[in-house]
Scaffold this active site. Sequence first.
Site, PDB file in Angstrom:
ATOM      1  N   SER A  93      53.309  37.241  16.182  1.00  0.00           N
ATOM      2  CA  SER A  93      53.517  38.451  16.805  1.00  0.00           C
ATOM      3  C   SER A  93      53.823  39.743  16.037  1.00  0.00           C
ATOM      4  O   SER A  93      53.022  40.011  14.958  1.00  0.00           O
ATOM      5  CB  SER A  93      54.684  38.258  17.821  1.00  0.00           C
ATOM      6  OG  SER A  93      54.657  39.106  18.698  1.00  0.00           O
TER       7      SER A  93
ATOM      8  N   ASP B  85      47.381  33.676  25.451  1.00  0.00           N
ATOM      9  CA  ASP B  85      48.254  35.101  25.250  1.00  0.00           C
ATOM     10  C   ASP B  85      47.696  36.277  25.882  1.00  0.00           C
ATOM     11  O   ASP B  85      46.575  36.289  26.057  1.00  0.00           O
ATOM     12  CB  ASP B  85      48.494  35.002  23.682  1.00  0.00           C
ATOM     13  CG  ASP B  85      49.346  36.099  23.311  1.00  0.00           C
ATOM     14  OD1 ASP B  85      50.202  36.444  24.218  1.00  0.00           O
ATOM     15  OD2 ASP B  85      49.357  36.406  22.012  1.00  0.00           O
TER      16      ASP B  85
ATOM     17  N   HIS C 185      51.299  32.705  23.268  1.00  0.00           N
ATOM     18  CA  HIS C 185      51.692  33.372  22.246  1.00  0.00           C
ATOM     19  C   HIS C 185      52.306  32.547  21.054  1.00  0.00           C
ATOM     20  O   HIS C 185      52.021  32.859  19.884  1.00  0.00           O
ATOM     21  CB  HIS C 185      52.713  34.714  22.651  1.00  0.00           C
ATOM     22  CG  HIS C 185      53.094  35.717  21.577  1.00  0.00           C
ATOM     23  ND1 HIS C 185      51.974  36.430  21.374  1.00  0.00           N
ATOM     24  CD2 HIS C 185      53.910  36.080  20.988  1.00  0.00           C
ATOM     25  CE1 HIS C 185      52.665  37.410  20.553  1.00  0.00           C
ATOM     26  NE2 HIS C 185      53.750  37.291  20.302  1.00  0.00           N
TER      27      HIS C 185
END
Length: 452
Positions: A167, A371, A431
Amino acid sequence: MELAPRSFPGPRRLLPLLALLALSVGAVIDWPMEEGKEVWDYVTVREDAHMFWWLYYATNPCKNFSELPLVMWLQGGPGGSSTGFGNFEEIGPLDSDLKPRRTTWLQAASLLFVDNPVGTGYSYVNKSGAYAKDLAAVASDMMVLLKTFFDCHKEFQTIPFYIFSESYGGKMAAGIGLELYKAIQQGTIKCNFAGVALGDSWISPIDSVLSWGPYLYSMSLLEDSGLAEVSKVAEEVLDAINSGLYKEATQLWEKAEMVIEQNTDGVNFYNILTKSAPESVLESGLEFTHSHLARLCQRHVRHLQQDTLSRLMNGPIRKKLKIIPEDHTWGGQAANVFVNMEEDFMKPVISIVDKLLAAGVNVTLYNGQLDLIVDTMGQEAWVRSLKWPELPKFNELKWKALYSDPKSLETSAFVKSHKNLAFYWILRAGHMVPSDQGDMALKMMRLVTQQE
């Protein structure tokens, strides 16, 4: 450069983690392999800014740690804790229930978890002006920490060193990777830097935002009118970024997320097959000036420090470590970290990835199929904009199927690799790839570090 304040003892080499945790929480835990050594400490990277790190030496039963790479893991947020979420929820030796993780990366590498930027996790600042406000400050702080680490732990200077991330951690990893490469060239840091791995990374925020609508539409999570609404606000974000209005772009980013939640009945930005859990209050002494920052912080930091993890880190883990200041709690400054990076959120770092590739640094991208916040469509978009001369040859290649279980015909991922760029498409993962697909994530790490 100096180590942590004098009231803190030096690096800790105490009883193994499992034994201590069993004592502190009354649990009986069976460890399936020989336990390894651990070290942790603080580094004062700037005046009033203290960064915490935690190292696990590899515990492969067939190899010494010196035969395996060193992997540093960087969490997202910004404000998400590597020593907490990355360690206990993704790749460390134990899960958040203090049970051994079958797919821990410790079997294939030594693991270095760092709570960055300062103020994240166990890291902390003494004054509000000491928070990092941009990627340059984040990278500069990390250079101080890495120099201290490699100077004190010379046994790792020649071991291949990889930076893995997730991320916003990927955005930081790119900047840190480039500064580390420069420091090695200048001779200020001694280490065997082998590459960066950018997982579901916030490299080009606008490419992610622009792809949200089409991705959700293709997955039957938006219909025509919803797609039009999402596309409209995405264009507003684009206009703000093109005008250099990055704070406004951050505010519009939050607006785009609200439009998506309203049109999808609360789709989870981290896995589109699930719904977002009701938001609980993020404990912080911070008074939010703008409501959009409060909502963004709830959505993108709170999920990295759920109550069960917070109790673990502020209970038995804190008791084990013994060096956390009495007036600081794990995650207590996370919201402040997030807010101080507001103007940095929407700034792209594609040019940094180009510089890494041009320098010959190995760059690996990996993304979870499910994601949304950093969807694969957006990742592919910014990759196509790279100025790397070898990109046309990379694009011409056909991907190769990967199987996490050699006895199964079920495809786990696809990969494409050319020269020093690789891209992994991880199937059935959101994610947090290691959490969703632990076997495939471990296999990918072994491939990236040239163990398979």
